[in-house]
Design a protein around this motif. Structure first.
Motif, mmCIF file in Angstrom:
data_model
loop_
_atom_site.group_PDB
_atom_site.id
_atom_site.type_symbol
_atom_site.label_atom_id
_atom_site.label_comp_id
_atom_site.label_asym_id
_atom_site.label_seq_id
_atom_site.Cartn_x
_atom_site.Cartn_y
_atom_site.Cartn_z
ATOM 1 N N UNK A 6 24.363 78.453 58.730
ATOM 2 C CA UNK A 6 24.290 78.300 59.642
ATOM 3 C C UNK A 6 24.121 76.907 59.763
ATOM 4 N N UNK A 7 22.983 76.254 58.749
ATOM 5 C CA UNK A 7 22.726 74.595 58.492
ATOM 6 C C UNK A 7 23.266 74.213 57.333
ATOM 7 N N UNK A 8 24.276 74.806 56.955
ATOM 8 C CA UNK A 8 25.069 74.094 54.940
ATOM 9 C C UNK A 8 24.964 72.922 55.015
ATOM 10 N N UNK A 9 24.907 72.084 54.595
ATOM 11 C CA UNK A 9 25.462 71.146 54.705
ATOM 12 C C UNK A 9 26.806 70.656 54.153
ATOM 13 N N UNK A 10 27.389 69.459 54.205
ATOM 14 C CA UNK A 10 28.715 68.431 53.867
ATOM 15 C C UNK A 10 28.894 67.860 52.516
ATOM 16 N N UNK A 34 33.793 72.340 54.370
ATOM 17 C CA UNK A 34 34.551 70.833 54.753
ATOM 18 C C UNK A 34 35.177 71.425 56.642
ATOM 19 N N UNK A 35 35.120 70.220 56.977
ATOM 20 C CA UNK A 35 35.800 70.833 59.207
ATOM 21 C C UNK A 35 36.885 71.929 58.899
ATOM 22 N N UNK A 46 41.225 74.410 49.455
ATOM 23 C CA UNK A 46 40.816 75.066 50.276
ATOM 24 C C UNK A 46 40.521 76.912 50.419
ATOM 25 N N UNK A 47 39.536 77.429 49.583
ATOM 26 C CA UNK A 47 39.084 78.439 49.853
ATOM 27 C C UNK A 47 39.064 79.463 50.869
ATOM 28 N N UNK A 66 29.145 63.279 42.763
ATOM 29 C CA UNK A 66 30.093 62.677 44.268
ATOM 30 C C UNK A 66 31.252 63.974 44.270
ATOM 31 N N UNK A 67 30.854 63.745 45.817
ATOM 32 C CA UNK A 67 32.746 65.092 46.977
ATOM 33 C C UNK A 67 32.914 63.702 47.118
ATOM 34 N N UNK A 68 34.208 63.645 47.096
ATOM 35 C CA UNK A 68 34.933 63.076 48.431
ATOM 36 C C UNK A 68 36.071 63.358 48.866
#
Length: 68
Positions: A6-10, A34-35, A46-47, A66-68
Motif C-alpha cells: 500500500x505504500x510502495x513508491x513509484x 505505474x498508474x 506492463x505485467x 533512472x526510470x523514465x
C-alpha cells in the motif's frame, strides 16, 4: 525488510512479493509502480500481478537506476 504494498513508491525499482496457491514468492526482476499497476523495470512492459509486499531492489553498484 519487506513493506506493505500500500505504500510502495513509484520513483524507483522494487522487488515485489506475490502470494499464490503455492505460497509467497519474490519476483526475479525489478518492477516499477505505474498508474493502474506495475511494469517490468527492465523491459517497461506492463505485467499483470497483484503484489502484497515490496522492498528496495538491490543494485550491485549501490545506486538507483533512472526510470523514465
Amino acid at each position: 525488510m519487506w513493506r506493505s504494498i500500500s505504500n510502495a513508491p513509484s520513483d524507483r525499482e522494487l522487488e515485489l512479493a506475490v502470494i499464490d496457491k503455492d505460497g509467497t514468492h519474490s519476483l526475479v526482476f525489478p518492477c516499477v509502480r505505474v498508474v493502474g499497476g506495475w511494469k517490468n523495470a527492465r523491459t517497461m512492459e506492463r505485467i499483470d500481478i497483484h503484489p502484497t509486499h515490496w522492498r528496495e531492489w538491490p543494485h550491485p553498484t549501490g545506486r538507483q537506476q533512472d526510470i523514465d
